[in-house]
Design an enzyme around this catalytic site. Structure first.
Site, PDB file in Angstrom:
ATOM      1  CE  LYS A  88      -3.723  -0.560   2.531  1.00  0.00           C
ATOM      2  NZ  LYS A  88      -4.362  -0.750   3.848  1.00  0.00           N
ATOM      3  NE  ARG A 134      -5.221   3.371   3.838  1.00  0.00           N
ATOM      4  CZ  ARG A 134      -5.217   3.625   2.532  1.00  0.00           C
ATOM      5  NH1 ARG A 134      -4.599   4.696   2.059  1.00  0.00           N
ATOM      6  NH2 ARG A 134      -5.804   2.790   1.698  1.00  0.00           N
ATOM      7  N   GLY A 156      -8.150  -7.956   4.718  1.00  0.00           N
ATOM      8  CA  GLY A 156      -9.031  -8.113   5.877  1.00  0.00           C
ATOM      9  C   GLY A 156      -8.356  -8.628   7.135  1.00  0.00           C
ATOM     10  CG  MET A 202      -2.846  -7.041   9.858  1.00  0.00           C
ATOM     11  SD  MET A 202      -1.143  -6.758   9.426  1.00  0.00           S
ATOM     12  CE  MET A 202      -1.236  -6.464   7.690  1.00  0.00           C
ATOM     13  NE  ARG A 219      -6.122  -4.118  -3.263  1.00  0.00           N
ATOM     14  CZ  ARG A 219      -6.691  -4.292  -2.081  1.00  0.00           C
ATOM     15  NH1 ARG A 219      -5.988  -4.754  -1.085  1.00  0.00           N
ATOM     16  NH2 ARG A 219      -7.953  -3.998  -1.891  1.00  0.00           N
ATOM     17  CG  HIS A 276      -5.487 -49.106  -8.741  1.00  0.00           C
ATOM     18  ND1 HIS A 276      -6.792 -49.061  -9.193  1.00  0.00           N
ATOM     19  CD2 HIS A 276      -4.755 -49.643  -9.743  1.00  0.00           C
ATOM     20  CE1 HIS A 276      -6.843 -49.565 -10.408  1.00  0.00           C
ATOM     21  NE2 HIS A 276      -5.613 -49.931 -10.770  1.00  0.00           N
ATOM     22  CB  SER A 325      12.285 -42.622 -18.250  1.00  0.00           C
ATOM     23  OG  SER A 325      11.101 -42.013 -17.800  1.00  0.00           O
ATOM     24  CB  CYS A 371       7.758 -41.349 -16.869  1.00  0.00           C
ATOM     25  SG  CYS A 371       8.496 -42.841 -16.199  1.00  0.00           S
ATOM     26  CE1 TYR A 398      10.306 -37.907 -20.793  1.00  0.00           C
ATOM     27  CE2 TYR A 398      12.424 -37.714 -21.918  1.00  0.00           C
ATOM     28  CZ  TYR A 398      11.440 -38.495 -21.314  1.00  0.00           C
ATOM     29  OH  TYR A 398      11.603 -39.848 -21.217  1.00  0.00           O
TER      30      TYR A 398
HETATM   31  P1  ADP Z   1      -7.768  -2.218   3.568  1.00  0.00           P
HETATM   32  O1  ADP Z   1      -6.353  -2.615   3.478  1.00  0.00           O
HETATM   33  O2  ADP Z   1      -8.598  -3.094   4.439  1.00  0.00           O
HETATM   34  O3  ADP Z   1      -8.368  -1.926   2.235  1.00  0.00           O
HETATM   35  P2  ADP Z   1      -7.379   0.594   3.856  1.00  0.00           P
HETATM   36  O4  ADP Z   1      -6.249   1.065   4.678  1.00  0.00           O
HETATM   37  O5  ADP Z   1      -7.158   0.606   2.404  1.00  0.00           O
HETATM   38  O6  ADP Z   1      -7.779  -0.855   4.370  1.00  0.00           O
HETATM   39  O7  ADP Z   1      -8.606   1.486   4.242  1.00  0.00           O
HETATM   40  C1  ADP Z   1      -9.932   1.086   4.358  1.00  0.00           C
HETATM   41  C2  ADP Z   1     -10.857   2.083   3.645  1.00  0.00           C
HETATM   42  O8  ADP Z   1     -10.640   3.395   4.118  1.00  0.00           O
HETATM   43  C3  ADP Z   1     -10.606   2.132   2.164  1.00  0.00           C
HETATM   44  O9  ADP Z   1     -11.813   2.242   1.491  1.00  0.00           O
HETATM   45  C4  ADP Z   1      -9.789   3.362   1.996  1.00  0.00           C
HETATM   46  O10 ADP Z   1      -9.938   3.893   0.711  1.00  0.00           O
HETATM   47  C5  ADP Z   1     -10.338   4.282   3.074  1.00  0.00           C
HETATM   48  N1  ADP Z   1      -9.348   5.255   3.499  1.00  0.00           N
HETATM   49  C6  ADP Z   1      -8.144   4.958   4.009  1.00  0.00           C
HETATM   50  N2  ADP Z   1      -7.441   6.092   4.256  1.00  0.00           N
HETATM   51  C7  ADP Z   1      -8.227   7.114   3.899  1.00  0.00           C
HETATM   52  C8  ADP Z   1      -8.059   8.524   3.884  1.00  0.00           C
HETATM   53  N3  ADP Z   1      -6.937   9.105   4.292  1.00  0.00           N
HETATM   54  N4  ADP Z   1      -9.080   9.289   3.443  1.00  0.00           N
HETATM   55  C9  ADP Z   1     -10.213   8.683   3.016  1.00  0.00           C
HETATM   56  N5  ADP Z   1     -10.446   7.382   2.989  1.00  0.00           N
HETATM   57  C10 ADP Z   1      -9.451   6.578   3.428  1.00  0.00           C
HETATM   58 MG    MG Z   2      -7.699  -0.842   0.944  1.00  0.00          MG
END
Ligand code: ADP
Ligand code: MG
Ligand code: MG
Length: 886
Positions: free
Chosen positions: A27, A97, A106, A108, A342, A460, A769, A836, A856
């Site tokens: 990220k 974040r 999901g 962390m 990403r 088998h 083989s 084989c 091969y």
């Molecule tokens: P995840 O890795 O679970 O996607 P994120 O860190 O990307 O978590 O954030 C979760 C949500 O919060 C995402 O929809 C992201 O776009 C939003 N978000 C994160 N930082 C900001 C920010 N500075 N301003 C507005 N929205 C944010």
């Molecule tokens: Mg995100």
């Protein structure tokens, strides 16, 4: 000066880039990269993954110089945003974040709107002239902070929120006004008290607690489990990074919103913009499913300017990152901001289509395309699967090993004979047996799928089913398959013969009843293009293990470059042939045996001819008779009667002959080359059949390259004896027919002794083989039929990392292979070498084959596409320096 721990990005300067994922996380690295590209990213900074490592290595302490560095970065953030952290009039708010080098969706957490407190929420309301927005942000912050940083259960916040909604008689969060939200905040604070927690009013405190919570979440049980399941622990990850990002607000009204967008359709791979968004919403509302989001197309009508800008950004990002992107965006009062990009997750079908399309668009090379698709994706695309909708209503009854992929549904039968009878009447059947034996092959062949309650991945049933490309679930221990009463019992469900059952060979699951299957398109279109790229990239060849012309045809359609193993004994299972074979085996005298062989010869000759024809222009390796004879002896009364009649002895006498053939340890008994040493006439007949079939085709003007392979050789003299007789017969036939035919003689290497004396054997052989099934069995001393009883413990205790019959045990069996290869090639530099065994279709073993320098691999026809991709990936990984030679 300490280490550098913090990397900033803003309109003035950017310290990170997308190549720094190891220390910035995916990220953070991509946020920096987007900022460098001049895209609208809110400013911020990343605290590196090295801090996470330090934190965990030092008993949850931070490096000493971290605090001043973070404070400095916050001051820089204040400067570029012209806001002040903790200010009551114009407060800087941030998100905190997580983000590791490899995405862990999901696992962390994230906290939004950090920096608000009882006073600044009023200031924010005044400043924006939007009281609802300010209180909405505040209640979200208190909730996320309580949940993520202090561990107050999420549901309790939801309950409080619902309480206010219910009192007002509304359903949607959006229907709450500023006063309602103030009440929510009150209830939230009460909740903190009840939970014995304190909500810190000091933003700096909020920040540090949150930073620590995110680093802490690296080792929450969820995240640990996720890394285990996805085998991430070996990848040397340092931890998660923490990204502190200035907030932009999608919850400021109808001209604001938040969403996710994909540059191509992640389900089909089609090149079209795809996404969802919500107006007047923040962060994760889209994912959380609180409201039904709108499709991206609608944004066009709502705000064409933002929509067009977003499309432009999407094109730019995809071209820049050269892959389909999954983008998070927010619109604040008509202003577009990007919060994440990403490489997007995609289905198997989309992966293939996108890879091929991007080559055609000139965006990526063929080599890159080949690396963008997982071998398991190819597998998924080639086998039928259950209709996902129907599966939801299916009754699950138990689980076994996913021995052969695909999904199959049919009526239960308990014997191979019944399977054949019912299949003849046009019924779809599933053959259910405690386990299977060569006797059952006919029934297996006509069944839609095979279910057994005993046996492992190389039982088998499993091996034959994979060879046939038939769905199989084996070793379903908690499903009772009662042959006597013809019922299946499991989990309180009882199914009779003729009842419908459905088995999922991808997951090993079994369902009662009929579940509709859908067959993905075959090797057509994009898959076949991708695999052509793979062939261009790879060094290893891919052949198929095929015993009959029909399998050879399938193999060739799937792109096999020859046959690496034809098991001649499998040619004798047809109903007219099996008794002739049995007769041959139980013959008392050479004459009797020769007479039986004489009858088998025409079958072999025409089968070989068919194989050569299907594989015209490629090598075809034919193995002389190999099996432990007990696999063929007549067993039932009916079989005994018939065979006794044929060879003119009493049933009693035959029974005693059969008894004489019994062995204590048939796998190490009278089999392979040992048969040919005792009964040279068997090898003679087979040689004749091979050479005559080849001559037939040469006379038709076709190209044939037969390779005669002698199994279970452990001593070079076994080979020299056989070689002499084969040569004599073959050369004579060639001369008699006055044709030009080149043939090769080689050995299967599957006995450890052969590896040790491979220099001697190599001097006499045209090719080796590796029969890795037996080489594993004999090398480890693990019986293929019994190791299932303990291999689970071995893997759990880390003695072997994977089932050594599925994935080559590189440090043991692998070294035997290396030894044999070096020995063999030292004596014969032109020695052709392949694998084989079952391992020939396993991506990790294929990589090993590449690294050790084999020519091969050979695998079952339906594995050929997977093997072609894996061979190409092995070549690319080596070229990129990711792996080293053995
Ligand atoms: P995840 O890795 O679970 O996607 P994120 O860190 O990307 O978590 O954030 C979760 C949500 O919060 C995402 O929809 C992201 O776009 C939003 N978000 C994160 N930082 C900001 C920010 N500075 N301003 C507005 N929205 C944010
Ligand atoms: Mg995100
Ligand atoms: Mg063998």
């Amino acid at each position: 000066m300490g280490k550098k721990y913090v990397y900033v990005w803003n309109k003035n300067r950017v310290e990170g880039n997308s190549k720094m994922k190891d220390i910035l996380g995916g990220k953070g690295a991509n946020l920096a990269e987007m900022a460098s590209l001049g895209l609208p990213v809110p400013p911020g900074f990343t605290i590196s993954t090295e801090v996470c490592k330090y934190y965990w290595d030092n008993n949850r302490k931070f490096p000493e110089d971290l605090a001043p560095t973070v404070e400095e970065a916050m001051r820089e953030l204040e400067n570029v945003t012209s806001k002040k952290f903790g200010d009551n009039k114009n407060p800087l708010l941030v998100s905190v974040r997580s983000g590791a080098a490899i995405s862990m969706p999901g696992m962390m957490d994230t906290i939004l709107n950090l920096g608000l407190n009882d006073e600044s929420v009023e200031g924010l309301a005044k400043l924006t002239n939007n009281e609802r927005f300010a209180w909405d942000s505040y209640r979200r912050f208190i909730q996320m902070f309580g949940d993520v940083a202090l561990g107050i259960p999420h549901e309790k916040f939801e309950e409080a929120l619902n309480e206010v909604k219910n009192k007002k008689g509304v359903k949607q969060d959006l229907e709450l006004d500023a006063n309602d939200l103030k009440k929510v905040v009150e209830l939230y604070k009460k909740l903190y008290k009840e939970e014995g927690k304190e909500f810190p009013q000091d933003p700096m405190k909020q920040l540090w607690i949150s930073i620590e919570a995110v680093f802490g979440s690296w080792n929450n049980p969820r995240a640990i489990k996720y890394r285990q399941i996805n085998e991430m622990d070996k990848q040397g990850l340092l931890g998660t990074a923490v990204n502190v990002v200035a907030m932009v607000f999608g919850n400021m009204g109808e001209d604001s919103g938040t969403g996710v967008a994909f540059t191509r359709d992640p389900n089909t791979g089609e090149k079209k913009y795809y996404g969802e968004f919500l107006t007047n919403a923040q962060g994760e509302d889209v994912v959380a499913g609180i409201r039904t989001p709108k499709s991206l197309d609608e944004l066009k009508n709502i705000n064409p300017k933002v929509y067009n800008q977003l499309l432009e950004v999407m094109d730019k990002l995809e071209t820049h990152f050269r892959d389909m992107q999954d983008i998070e965006f927010t619109v604040e009062r008509g202003q577009l901001y990007l919060l994440q990009t990403r490489s997007g997750k995609r289905t198997a079908a989309a992966a293939v289509k996108i890879a091929v399309d991007m080559v055609k668009e000139g965006l990526i090379s063929k080599e890159e395309a080949v690396m963008r698709v997982k071998p398991s994706d190819i597998e998924k695309l080639l086998h039928p699967i259950f209709d996902t909708e129907e599966l939801k209503n299916a009754q699950y009854i138990g689980k076994g090993l996913p021995a052969s992929p695909g999904a199959a549904t049919g009526k239960i039968v308990f014997s191979a004979d019944d399977a054949e009878k019912m299949a003849k009447d046009g019924e779809k059947v599933i053959l259910a047996r405690p386990e299977t034996s060569p006797e059952d092959v006919g029934g297996m062949n006509v069944a839609e799928g095979i279910l057994t309650s005993r046996g492992g991945m190389t039982s088998h049933a499993a091996v034959v089913a994979r060879g046939m490309g038939k769905t199989a679930v084996v070793g379903a221990e908690d499903i009772v398959i009662d042959l006597k009463n013809k019922v299946i019992k499991s989990n309180g469900v009882e199914l009779k013969e003729g009842d419908w059952i459905s088995i999922d060979g991808n997951e090993g699951k079994v369902y009662a009843g009929k579940v509709k299957t859908v067959r993905p398109e075959g090797l057509a279109g994009d898959i076949s293009v991708l695999l052509e790229y793979a062939d261009e990239v790879s060094v290893l060849g891919v052949r198929a293990n095929a015993d009959i012309p029909r399998d050879a045809k399938v193999a060739r359609e799937f792109g096999a470059q020859g046959i690496g193993l034809c098991r001649t004994e499998h040619m004798f299972f047809g109903s007219e042939r099996i008794n002739k074979m049995r007769t041959m085996i139980v013959s008392k005298t050479e004459e009797q045996r020769r007479a039986a062989l004489e009858q088998l010869l025409p079958y072999q000759r025409s089968d070989f001819k068919g194989l050569f024809e299907e594989m015209e222009g490629f090598s075809v390796t034919i193995r002389l008779l190999d099996p432990p004879l007990h696999e063929f002896v007549p067993e039932s009364d009916e079989q005994i009667r018939e065979v006794a009649k044929t060879i003119g002895i009493s049933e009693e006498e035959l029974r005693s002959t059969v008894k004489d053939l019994e062995e204590f340890n048939p796998m190490m008994g009278h089999r392979g080359v040992r048969l040919a040493i005792t009964y040279p006439e068997i090898a003679e007949m087979q040689t004749k059949a091979i050479i005559l079939a080849a001559i037939d085709l040469i006379k038709e003007g076709k190209k044939v390259q037969p390779e005669i392979m002698i199994p279970v050789v452990g001593n070079v003299k076994e080979l020299t004896i056989l070689k002499e007789s084969i040569k004599q017969i073959a050369d004579e036939l060639i001369k008699e027919n006055n044709v030009d035919l080149e043939y090769k003689i080689g050995t299967m290497i599957e006995v450890p002794r052969a590896c040790v004396v491979a220099d001697q054997i190599g001097a006499e052989a045209d090719f080796f083989s590796f029969g890795t099934n037996d080489l594993t069995q004999l090398g480890l001393g693990f019986s293929r039929d019994d190791y299932g009883k303990f291999i689970g413990d071995y893997i759990e205790k880390g003695i072997y990392e994977k089932d050594p019959f599925q994935q080559i045990d590189r440090e043991g069996v692998g070294r035997l292979i290396k030894l044999a290869l070096d020995g063999g090639r030292s004596a014969n530099p032109k020695l052709k070498v392949g694998i084989c065994g079952e391992h020939g279709g396993d991506p990790d073993s294929i990589e090993f084959a590449h690294l050790v320098g084999l020519d091969y691999v050979s695998c079952s026809p339906y594995r050929v596409p997977v093997a072609r991709l894996a061979a190409a990936q092995a070549a690319v990984n080596y070229k990129r320096g990711k792996t080293v030679n053995y």
